[in-house]
Design an enzyme around this catalytic site. Structure first.
Site, PDB file in Angstrom:
ATOM      1  CE  LYS A  13       1.063   0.840  -5.472  1.00 31.80           C
ATOM      2  NZ  LYS A  13       0.499  -0.347  -4.833  1.00 31.80           N
ATOM      3  NE  ARG A  88      -1.231   3.350  -0.135  1.00 26.98           N
ATOM      4  CZ  ARG A  88      -0.003   2.918  -0.395  1.00 26.98           C
ATOM      5  NH1 ARG A  88       0.914   3.740  -0.811  1.00 26.98           N
ATOM      6  NH2 ARG A  88       0.296   1.650  -0.242  1.00 26.98           N
ATOM      7  NE  ARG A 122       5.939  -6.564  -0.443  1.00 22.40           N
ATOM      8  CZ  ARG A 122       5.190  -5.508  -0.766  1.00 22.40           C
ATOM      9  NH1 ARG A 122       5.103  -5.100  -2.018  1.00 22.40           N
ATOM     10  NH2 ARG A 122       4.504  -4.882   0.167  1.00 22.40           N
ATOM     11  NE  ARG A 153       6.175  -3.235   3.113  1.00 16.65           N
ATOM     12  CZ  ARG A 153       5.560  -2.547   2.155  1.00 16.65           C
ATOM     13  NH1 ARG A 153       6.157  -2.359   0.994  1.00 16.65           N
ATOM     14  NH2 ARG A 153       4.366  -2.046   2.352  1.00 16.65           N
ATOM     15  NE  ARG A 164      -0.006  -3.094   3.067  1.00 17.38           N
ATOM     16  CZ  ARG A 164       0.967  -3.811   2.525  1.00 17.38           C
ATOM     17  NH1 ARG A 164       1.325  -4.955   3.063  1.00 17.38           N
ATOM     18  NH2 ARG A 164       1.598  -3.380   1.473  1.00 17.38           N
TER      19      ARG A 164
HETATM   20  P1  AMP Z   1       3.649   0.933   0.263  1.00 21.34           P
HETATM   21  O1  AMP Z   1       5.094   0.638   0.388  1.00 21.34           O
HETATM   22  O2  AMP Z   1       3.332   1.871  -0.869  1.00 21.34           O
HETATM   23  O3  AMP Z   1       2.786  -0.300   0.249  1.00 21.34           O
HETATM   24  O4  AMP Z   1       3.226   1.737   1.590  1.00 21.34           O
HETATM   25  C1  AMP Z   1       3.345   1.148   2.866  1.00 21.34           C
HETATM   26  C2  AMP Z   1       2.516   1.916   3.874  1.00 21.34           C
HETATM   27  O5  AMP Z   1       2.979   3.279   3.957  1.00 21.34           O
HETATM   28  C3  AMP Z   1       1.028   2.028   3.555  1.00 21.34           C
HETATM   29  O6  AMP Z   1       0.296   0.886   3.942  1.00 21.34           O
HETATM   30  C4  AMP Z   1       0.657   3.268   4.371  1.00 21.34           C
HETATM   31  O7  AMP Z   1       0.576   2.980   5.737  1.00 21.34           O
HETATM   32  C5  AMP Z   1       1.885   4.159   4.171  1.00 21.34           C
HETATM   33  N1  AMP Z   1       1.738   4.998   2.965  1.00 21.34           N
HETATM   34  C6  AMP Z   1       2.490   4.969   1.816  1.00 21.34           C
HETATM   35  N2  AMP Z   1       2.064   5.852   0.920  1.00 21.34           N
HETATM   36  C7  AMP Z   1       1.011   6.486   1.501  1.00 21.34           C
HETATM   37  C8  AMP Z   1       0.117   7.508   1.073  1.00 21.34           C
HETATM   38  N3  AMP Z   1       0.209   8.065  -0.146  1.00 21.34           N
HETATM   39  N4  AMP Z   1      -0.849   7.919   1.945  1.00 21.34           N
HETATM   40  C9  AMP Z   1      -0.952   7.400   3.175  1.00 21.34           C
HETATM   41  N5  AMP Z   1      -0.170   6.408   3.635  1.00 21.34           N
HETATM   42  C10 AMP Z   1       0.809   5.953   2.810  1.00 21.34           C
END
Ligand code: AMP
Length: 210
Positions: A13, A88, A122, A153, A164
């Site tokens: 994404k 989400r 990654r 990360r 996740r």
């Molecule tokens: P990402 O970089 O999009 O994979 O997000 C990393 C982490 O940030 C996720 O695993 C969640 O813990 C938190 N996070 C990001 N976006 C959201 C969202 N829309 N709702 C809740 N938690 C989020």
């Protein structure tokens, strides 16, 4: 065009949202990047989000809804935007529908097996958000965009990745149905060995870009 990028963690994404941001000159709005920046800056919100993120859990809905609502007020969103990683949960999607008009929810679909391999290799830049895979870095440790040292990360550790994926299946995958019913869902099925450029071309075609 106001877009949502849906899809499991590691589906690409962020990568495709950045390519599209450059092509269409509209901002990519990644809640994950914003939360990581807040963590890095040590803000109150960042500190409270940290334990959820590092455990692979979702940050509470009210927090992310507030961040996105504020961000969409900015001038650079007037011509369109790409929401990457938001919404989400169905609750987030319902809140979003009250303050934004979404044109397309693009679902980037990919097998779990490929995702786990991808996430474990990654590396990311916490400064500009660029992402890489160790297989293409040839030992390089710095970001090609801004020169910052790349890191893994914490939530890309194998045990957190499994969590996740479960969180995605339980809380985020229902959004596929949600946007299907709204009539704005489009899906890109990623071939397992597809290159970034090949998948990006599918993204463009699915969005009807010439
Ligand atoms: P990402 O970089 O999009 O994979 O997000 C990393 C982490 O940030 C996720 O695993 C969640 O813990 C938190 N996070 C990001 N976006 C959201 C969202 N829309 N709702 C809740 N938690 C989020």
């Amino acid at each position: 065009m106001n877009l949502i990028f849906l899809g499991p963690p590691g589906a690409g994404k962020g990568t495709h949202a950045q390519l599209l941001m450059n092509e269409l000159n509209i901002p990519q709005i990644s809640t994950g990047d914003m939360l990581r920046q807040a963590m890095k800056a040590g803000t109150e919100m960042g500190l409270s989000a940290k334990r959820y993120i590092e455990a692979g859990e979702l940050v509470p809905d009210e927090v992310v809804i507030g961040i996105v609502k504020d961000r969409l007020q900015a001038d650079d969103c007037k011509r369109g935007y790409i929401l990457d990683g938001f919404p989400r949960t169905v609750k987030q999607a319902e809140a979003l529908s009250e303050f934004a008009q979404i044109d397309v929810a693009l679902n980037i679909a990919l097998d779990d097996e490929v995702i786990v391999k991808r996430l474990s290799g990654r590396r990311v830049c916490l400064k500009c958000g660029a992402t890489y895979h160790i297989s293409t870095l040839n030992g390089k440790e710095d970001c090609a965009v801004c020169g910052e040292k790349l890191v893994q990360r914490k939530d890309d550790a194998p045990e957190t990745v499994q969590n996740r994926l479960s969180v995605y299946a339980a809380q985020t995958a229902p959004l596929i149905d949600y946007y299907q019913k709204k009539g704005i869902l489009r899906t890109v099925n990623c071939p397992p060995a597809g290159t970034v450029q090949e998948v990006y071309q599918l993204v463009r075609e699915t969005l009807g870009l010439k």
